[in-house]
Write a protein that holds these residues in place. Structure first.
Motif, PDB file in Angstrom:
ATOM      1  N   ALA A 161       0.928  -1.301   0.067  1.00 35.60           N
ATOM      2  CA  ALA A 161      -0.119  -0.099  -0.019  1.00 35.60           C
ATOM      3  C   ALA A 161       0.940   1.124  -0.160  1.00 35.60           C
ATOM      4  CB  ALA A 161      -0.972  -0.045   1.297  1.00 35.60           C
ATOM      5  N   ALA A 162       1.897   1.152   0.723  1.00 35.90           N
ATOM      6  CA  ALA A 162       3.008   2.596   0.818  1.00 35.90           C
ATOM      7  C   ALA A 162       3.405   2.793  -0.623  1.00 35.90           C
ATOM      8  CB  ALA A 162       3.952   2.188   1.949  1.00 35.90           C
ATOM      9  N   LEU A 208       8.858  13.002  -0.343  1.00 35.07           N
ATOM     10  CA  LEU A 208       9.121  11.731  -1.241  1.00 35.07           C
ATOM     11  C   LEU A 208      10.414  11.029  -0.583  1.00 35.07           C
ATOM     12  CD1 LEU A 208       8.297  13.584  -4.523  1.00 35.07           C
ATOM     13  CD2 LEU A 208       6.894  11.679  -3.497  1.00 35.07           C
ATOM     14  N   ALA A 209      11.479  11.653  -0.508  1.00 35.42           N
ATOM     15  CA  ALA A 209      12.782  11.274  -0.064  1.00 35.42           C
ATOM     16  C   ALA A 209      12.499  10.347   1.303  1.00 35.42           C
ATOM     17  CB  ALA A 209      13.761  12.356   0.136  1.00 35.42           C
ATOM     18  N   GLU A 248      11.810   5.033   3.959  1.00 32.90           N
ATOM     19  CA  GLU A 248      11.204   4.040   4.863  1.00 32.90           C
ATOM     20  C   GLU A 248      10.802   2.833   4.173  1.00 32.90           C
ATOM     21  OE1 GLU A 248      11.233   4.386   7.964  1.00 32.90           O
ATOM     22  OE2 GLU A 248      12.080   6.557   7.994  1.00 32.90           O
ATOM     23  N   ILE A 249      10.361   3.091   2.808  1.00 29.43           N
ATOM     24  CA  ILE A 249       9.896   1.751   2.037  1.00 29.43           C
ATOM     25  C   ILE A 249      11.136   0.979   1.920  1.00 29.43           C
ATOM     26  CG2 ILE A 249       9.471   1.148  -0.378  1.00 29.43           C
ATOM     27  CD1 ILE A 249       7.420   3.350  -0.353  1.00 29.43           C
ATOM     28  N   GLN A 253       2.420   6.827   7.821  1.00 27.62           N
ATOM     29  CA  GLN A 253       2.812   8.108   7.447  1.00 27.62           C
ATOM     30  C   GLN A 253       3.131   8.619   5.985  1.00 27.62           C
ATOM     31  OE1 GLN A 253       3.218  10.458  10.125  1.00 27.62           O
ATOM     32  NE2 GLN A 253       3.434  11.766   8.384  1.00 27.62           N
ATOM     33  N   ILE A 254       3.344   7.344   5.318  1.00 28.91           N
ATOM     34  CA  ILE A 254       3.417   7.617   3.647  1.00 28.91           C
ATOM     35  C   ILE A 254       2.233   8.111   3.110  1.00 28.91           C
ATOM     36  CG2 ILE A 254       4.083   6.364   1.651  1.00 28.91           C
ATOM     37  CD1 ILE A 254       6.099   5.060   3.381  1.00 28.91           C
ATOM     38  N   ALA A 255       1.277   7.094   3.379  1.00 29.17           N
ATOM     39  CA  ALA A 255      -0.074   7.691   3.015  1.00 29.17           C
ATOM     40  C   ALA A 255      -0.569   8.888   3.203  1.00 29.17           C
ATOM     41  CB  ALA A 255      -1.135   6.465   3.529  1.00 29.17           C
TER      42      ALA A 255
END
Ligand code: FAD
Length: 390
Positions: A259-260, A291-292, A297-298, A335-337
């Motif tokens: 999802a991330a 974005l960075a 994190e991904i 957090q990314i979402a």
């Protein structure tokens, strides 16, 4: 060729076998064809798209690690993780359905069931002909399942089951439920309850703002007469349900990163195309920071998941390691979402893009299968030897 390309900043694909890549791409292809076109509508309508069940079965998403002799996929844990990643890139609700079926229904029957139970249930669950659900949580016992009040007492060659479970994924349409309940001595055991048994009902939970494409419900047991042969013979105590949760949590650690990835990919494309003040918003430092951090994190989570998969394949992964990965993945994906939604501005709240749907789904995933707080306490207990739960 036009398949989604997952972020692979540290060349993690080089760590995967050709079989892993084949499995991942097969699920990716299927998600593109069967999930992407319908998922937004299913979520808006808050309906589970039941037509996808046979396809999930054919792909091997139900019980990927269960041996083939029982209808499972006989795959390793990295293949399982990659499948969950791809399904959840589609939608967390779809991944939830597969997780419940494989890790919470097939896994306990395979691990703790009798040979007759395995033969009766596993092949039909593997194809999706029968769907299952997992009843642990109760209205008054969520994070603390050991306090459960659902119980059964002996009655000749049957047991009589009373109590209620809440927040149960797949409950409204499940053919069977693996229910955790206390016997007369207060010992937790697993009982397979089948739809149609008198006194067993599964009312649907309405009004969710999250996991809207996944059906959630209650399990209500009003003097349900269950044959004794439906009790899982080879486990007693909380370790039964907890070991199922370890298997599902492992899949979630991989899944939410799917999802991330979808949120990151959407935000990156949008940031390169959308112009404000005469230039792409991706050129602004504040957007680049988001974005960075997303790709960092991904990448960290991908590495943790891959390593955890290797440990699981070697039989060395501990429940505490799985807790850490589940907690980390859910936190970073959430957090990314949220950051991706910000990058999309007003468009981020619409169904034109998948971001808000993922964001709302992840609020459930960070809570179910052990909350963010509970997993932190598991790590705390593991490193200090001190229990801070009570
Ligand atoms: P509570 O346990 O009441 O917790 C509320 C808050 O208190 C949380 O923030 C929690 O972290 C915090 N808290 C609790 N105890 C402590 C402590 N000791 N220290 C610090 N903080 C603490 N369950 C199933 O059995 N089967 C399913 O299929 C299933 N599917 C689900 C699907 C959805 C969409 C949802 C939302 C839930 C599902 N669940 C399922 C239930 C889920 O596992 C529980 O919601 C979860 O375990 C938390 O329990 P609770 O909601 O009762 O919250």
């Amino acid at each position: 060729k036009d398949l989604f390309q997952s972020p692979d900043y540290f060349r993690i694909d080089d760590l995967l076998t050709p079989e892993h890549l084949m499995v991942r791409d097969a699920v990716r292809q299927w998600v593109k064809k069967e999930i992407s076109p319908i998922i937004e509508d299913a979520c808006q309508q808050a309906t589970f798209p039941s037509q996808i069940i046979p396809g999930l079965g054919e792909l091997g998403c139900f019980g990927p690690t269960i041996p083939q002799e029982y209808g499972g996929g006989g795959m390793d844990h990295i293949a399982y993780g990659l499948m969950m990643q791809e399904l959840e890139r589609g939608d967390s609700g779809i991944r939830s359905t597969a997780s419940v079926q494989g890790s919470l229904v097939m896994y306990p029957i395979y691990t703790f069931g009798s040979e007759e139970q395995k033969k009766k249930y596993l092949p039909k669950l593997a194809t999706g002909e029968w769907m299952g659900c997992f009843g642990l949580t109760e209205p008054d016992f969520g994070s603390n399942p050991s306090g459960m009040v659902t119980h059964f007492k002996e009655d000749g060659d049957h047991v009589i089951l009373n109590g209620a479970k809440m927040w149960i994924s797949n409950a409204p349409f499940a053919r069977i439920a693996v229910v955790w309940a206390k016997d007369e001595a207060g010992i937790i055991k697993g009982v397979i309850v089948e739809r149609g048994m008198e006194g067993f009902t599964t009312p649907e939970t309405k009004g969710k703002w999250s996991l809207r494409a996944s059906a959630t419900g209650e399990l209500v047991f009003d003097n349900v007469k269950v044959p004794k042969e439906n009790i899982l013979p080879n486990v007693k105590g909380l370790k039964g349900p907890l070991s199922c949760l370890s298997s599902a949590r492992y899949g979630i650690a991989w899944g939410v990163i799917g999802a991330a990835m979808d949120c990151y990919d959407t935000a990156l494309r949008y940031a390169k195309e959308r112009e404000q003040f005469g230039r792409p918003i991706g050129g602004f430092q504040l957007t680049q920071k988001k974005l960075a951090e997303m790709i960092t994190e991904i990448t960290k989570a991908q590495l943790m998941n891959w390593r955890l998969g290797v440990l699981k394949n070697e039989g060395k992964a501990t429940p505490a390691q799985i807790s850490m990965a589940k907690r980390n993945s859910c936190a970073v994906a959430t957090q990314i979402a949220r950051d991706a939604r910000q990058i999309l501005g007003g468009m981020g709240i619409t169904g034109e893009f998948p971001v808000m749907r993922h964001m709302m789904n992840l609020e459930s995933v960070i809570t179910y299968e052990g909350t963010h707080e509970i997993h932190l306490l598991i790590t705390g207990q593991d490193i200090t030897g001190l229990d801070a739960f009570h």
